[in-house]
Motif scaffolding. Structure first.
Motif, PDB file in Angstrom:
ATOM      1  N   ILE A  75       7.746  15.476   2.082  1.00 52.13           N
ATOM      2  CA  ILE A  75       6.557  14.811   2.618  1.00 52.13           C
ATOM      3  C   ILE A  75       5.298  15.504   2.132  1.00 52.13           C
ATOM      4  CG2 ILE A  75       5.362  14.098   4.726  1.00 52.13           C
ATOM      5  CD1 ILE A  75       8.130  14.215   6.128  1.00 52.13           C
ATOM      6  N   SER A  76       4.390  14.710   1.589  1.00 51.56           N
ATOM      7  CA  SER A  76       3.087  15.234   1.177  1.00 51.56           C
ATOM      8  C   SER A  76       1.997  14.377   1.810  1.00 51.56           C
ATOM      9  CB  SER A  76       2.968  15.244  -0.352  1.00 51.56           C
ATOM     10  OG  SER A  76       2.989  13.932  -0.871  1.00 51.56           O
ATOM     11  N   GLY A  77       0.769  14.694   1.518  1.00 52.28           N
ATOM     12  CA  GLY A  77      -0.363  14.026   2.145  1.00 52.28           C
ATOM     13  C   GLY A  77      -0.405  12.529   1.889  1.00 52.28           C
ATOM     14  N   GLY A  78      -0.887  11.799   2.878  1.00 51.71           N
ATOM     15  CA  GLY A  78      -1.056  10.356   2.765  1.00 51.71           C
ATOM     16  C   GLY A  78       0.071   9.552   3.374  1.00 51.71           C
ATOM     17  N   GLY A  79       1.134  10.223   3.765  1.00 50.29           N
ATOM     18  CA  GLY A  79       2.322   9.540   4.246  1.00 50.29           C
ATOM     19  C   GLY A  79       2.104   8.676   5.465  1.00 50.29           C
ATOM     20  N   SER A  80       1.184   9.072   6.339  1.00 44.84           N
ATOM     21  CA  SER A  80       1.004   8.308   7.580  1.00 44.84           C
ATOM     22  C   SER A  80       0.425   6.919   7.325  1.00 44.84           C
ATOM     23  CB  SER A  80       0.107   9.071   8.559  1.00 44.84           C
ATOM     24  OG  SER A  80      -1.191   9.234   8.024  1.00 44.84           O
ATOM     25  N   ALA A 100      16.044   6.617  -8.669  1.00 45.67           N
ATOM     26  CA  ALA A 100      15.343   6.455  -7.386  1.00 45.67           C
ATOM     27  C   ALA A 100      14.729   5.064  -7.303  1.00 45.67           C
ATOM     28  CB  ALA A 100      14.251   7.503  -7.234  1.00 45.67           C
ATOM     29  N   THR A 101      14.658   4.560  -6.087  1.00 48.45           N
ATOM     30  CA  THR A 101      13.889   3.347  -5.811  1.00 48.45           C
ATOM     31  C   THR A 101      12.469   3.804  -5.509  1.00 48.45           C
ATOM     32  OG1 THR A 101      15.818   2.240  -4.893  1.00 48.45           O
ATOM     33  CG2 THR A 101      13.661   1.371  -4.246  1.00 48.45           C
ATOM     34  N   THR A 102      11.486   3.166  -6.119  1.00 48.43           N
ATOM     35  CA  THR A 102      10.099   3.556  -5.904  1.00 48.43           C
ATOM     36  C   THR A 102       9.312   2.392  -5.302  1.00 48.43           C
ATOM     37  OG1 THR A 102       9.533   2.963  -8.186  1.00 48.43           O
ATOM     38  CG2 THR A 102      10.110   5.259  -7.771  1.00 48.43           C
ATOM     39  N   LEU A 103       8.538   2.713  -4.269  1.00 45.81           N
ATOM     40  CA  LEU A 103       7.718   1.726  -3.572  1.00 45.81           C
ATOM     41  C   LEU A 103       6.299   2.259  -3.429  1.00 45.81           C
ATOM     42  CD1 LEU A 103      10.172   0.943  -0.622  1.00 45.81           C
ATOM     43  CD2 LEU A 103       9.867  -0.400  -2.721  1.00 45.81           C
ATOM     44  N   ALA A 104       5.347   1.342  -3.352  1.00 46.58           N
ATOM     45  CA  ALA A 104       3.963   1.723  -3.091  1.00 46.58           C
ATOM     46  C   ALA A 104       3.538   1.188  -1.737  1.00 46.58           C
ATOM     47  CB  ALA A 104       3.035   1.189  -4.180  1.00 46.58           C
ATOM     48  N   GLY A 105       2.826   2.009  -1.007  1.00 50.47           N
ATOM     49  CA  GLY A 105       2.183   1.601   0.227  1.00 50.47           C
ATOM     50  C   GLY A 105       0.683   1.709   0.031  1.00 50.47           C
ATOM     51  N   ALA A 106      -0.062   1.300   1.026  1.00 56.98           N
ATOM     52  CA  ALA A 106      -1.519   1.352   0.938  1.00 56.98           C
ATOM     53  C   ALA A 106      -2.031   2.672   1.499  1.00 56.98           C
ATOM     54  CB  ALA A 106      -2.129   0.194   1.702  1.00 56.98           C
ATOM     55  N   HIS A 107      -3.148   3.122   0.950  1.00 56.18           N
ATOM     56  CA  HIS A 107      -3.776   4.359   1.407  1.00 56.18           C
ATOM     57  C   HIS A 107      -5.276   4.241   1.193  1.00 56.18           C
ATOM     58  CE1 HIS A 107      -5.081   8.569   1.193  1.00 56.18           C
ATOM     59  NE2 HIS A 107      -4.110   8.766   2.063  1.00 56.18           N
ATOM     60  N   PRO A 108      -6.116   4.594   2.116  1.00 57.03           N
ATOM     61  CA  PRO A 108      -5.851   5.327   3.349  1.00 57.03           C
ATOM     62  C   PRO A 108      -5.592   4.440   4.576  1.00 57.03           C
ATOM     63  CG  PRO A 108      -8.201   5.276   2.992  1.00 57.03           C
ATOM     64  CD  PRO A 108      -7.561   4.553   1.823  1.00 57.03           C
ATOM     65  N   THR A 137       4.923   6.082  -2.360  1.00 58.72           N
ATOM     66  CA  THR A 137       3.681   6.725  -2.771  1.00 58.72           C
ATOM     67  C   THR A 137       2.574   5.677  -2.865  1.00 58.72           C
ATOM     68  OG1 THR A 137       2.742   8.313  -4.360  1.00 58.72           O
ATOM     69  CG2 THR A 137       4.098   6.540  -5.280  1.00 58.72           C
ATOM     70  N   ASN A 138       1.409   6.099  -3.313  1.00 59.77           N
ATOM     71  CA  ASN A 138       0.292   5.164  -3.465  1.00 59.77           C
ATOM     72  C   ASN A 138       0.388   4.468  -4.829  1.00 59.77           C
ATOM     73  OD1 ASN A 138      -0.268   7.702  -4.618  1.00 59.77           O
ATOM     74  ND2 ASN A 138      -2.449   7.321  -4.599  1.00 59.77           N
ATOM     75  N   PRO A 139      -0.264   3.325  -4.983  1.00 60.79           N
ATOM     76  CA  PRO A 139      -0.148   2.584  -6.245  1.00 60.79           C
ATOM     77  C   PRO A 139      -0.558   3.406  -7.473  1.00 60.79           C
ATOM     78  CG  PRO A 139      -1.132   1.186  -4.571  1.00 60.79           C
ATOM     79  CD  PRO A 139      -1.050   2.581  -3.987  1.00 60.79           C
ATOM     80  N   GLU A 140      -1.531   4.285  -7.322  1.00 58.63           N
ATOM     81  CA  GLU A 140      -2.001   5.084  -8.458  1.00 58.63           C
ATOM     82  C   GLU A 140      -0.936   6.048  -8.960  1.00 58.63           C
ATOM     83  OE1 GLU A 140      -5.370   3.757  -5.939  1.00 58.63           O
ATOM     84  OE2 GLU A 140      -3.566   4.874  -5.478  1.00 58.63           O
ATOM     85  N   ASN A 141      -0.046   6.482  -8.093  1.00 63.14           N
ATOM     86  CA  ASN A 141       0.984   7.445  -8.478  1.00 63.14           C
ATOM     87  C   ASN A 141       2.365   6.815  -8.637  1.00 63.14           C
ATOM     88  OD1 ASN A 141      -0.731   9.706  -8.553  1.00 63.14           O
ATOM     89  ND2 ASN A 141      -0.659   9.846  -6.340  1.00 63.14           N
ATOM     90  N   GLY A 151       4.456  10.251   0.188  1.00 68.91           N
ATOM     91  CA  GLY A 151       3.108  10.792   0.048  1.00 68.91           C
ATOM     92  C   GLY A 151       2.587  10.668  -1.375  1.00 68.91           C
ATOM     93  N   LYS A 152       1.380  11.159  -1.555  1.00 65.91           N
ATOM     94  CA  LYS A 152       0.741  11.058  -2.866  1.00 65.91           C
ATOM     95  C   LYS A 152       1.408  11.941  -3.913  1.00 65.91           C
ATOM     96  CE  LYS A 152      -3.123  11.667  -0.706  1.00 65.91           C
ATOM     97  NZ  LYS A 152      -4.521  12.006  -0.430  1.00 65.91           N
ATOM     98  N   ALA A 153       2.135  12.968  -3.492  1.00 62.20           N
ATOM     99  CA  ALA A 153       2.855  13.850  -4.425  1.00 62.20           C
ATOM    100  C   ALA A 153       4.355  13.548  -4.437  1.00 62.20           C
ATOM    101  CB  ALA A 153       2.611  15.306  -4.055  1.00 62.20           C
ATOM    102  N   ALA A 154       4.744  12.392  -3.919  1.00 60.53           N
ATOM    103  CA  ALA A 154       6.166  12.060  -3.805  1.00 60.53           C
ATOM    104  C   ALA A 154       6.874  11.974  -5.157  1.00 60.53           C
ATOM    105  CB  ALA A 154       6.329  10.739  -3.039  1.00 60.53           C
TER     106      ALA A 154
END
Length: 153
Positions: free
Chosen positions: A122-127, A84-92, A73-77, A49-52
């Motif tokens: 889990i925080s918002g944006g995860g779906s 940790a391994t960090t990945l970005a997904g697309a949102h929304p 998380t999203n690219p901005e965050n 999520g966006k707060a991940a």
């Protein structure tokens, strides 16, 4: 006499502090400590999520090794988080980066054994950030549903 602007700013800052995802996780882990791991077990932490990112940073401070950690998380965050391994997904609206993140989470979870503990933060944006469309559905189907929901208000 109180200055209305100062009062509003103080109320806003108090609300933001209370909504801090890292603080909420820390408080929860202090109230309910994790039980010891089983023999040869590890903790798998997935933050989504966006707060991940702040949730994962806090988790890594409080949850002992052995552990494996994955952030989506999203690219901005997106940021580097040691351990940790960090990945970005697309949102929304999900795209191939979201599907790739979904595959990474599934791949990690498939390595879990009965001795492992899995923690999902889990925080918002995860779906949208992490998707794995069910059999018979495509990534385009999932994106179309998200687009339609966004257009519906």
């Amino acid at each position: 006499m109180h200055n209305l602007r100062e009062t509003a700013l103080a109320l806003f800052n108090a609300a933001v502090k209370r909504a801090d995802p890292a603080r909420a996780l820390r408080d929860q882990l202090l109230r309910s400590p994790l039980p010891p791991l089983a023999n040869d077990g590890r903790t798998i932490i997935i933050a989504l999520g966006k707060a991940a990112s702040p949730m994962m940073r806090q988790a890594l401070e409080m949850i002992p090794e052995p552990r494996q950690a994955l952030v989506v998380t999203n690219p901005e965050n997106l940021c580097d988080i040691p351990g940790a391994t960090t990945l970005a997904g697309a949102h929304p609206v999900p795209d191939e980066t979201s599907a790739s993140a979904g595959r990474a989470v599934i791949d990690l979870l498939e390595t879990a054994t009965e001795n492992d503990r899995v923690i999902a933060l889990i925080s918002g944006g995860g779906s949208a950030l992490m998707v794995a469309p069910a059999t018979g559905l495509t990534l385009s189907d999932k994106a179309a549903v998200n687009t339609a929901l966004l257009a519906s208000g």
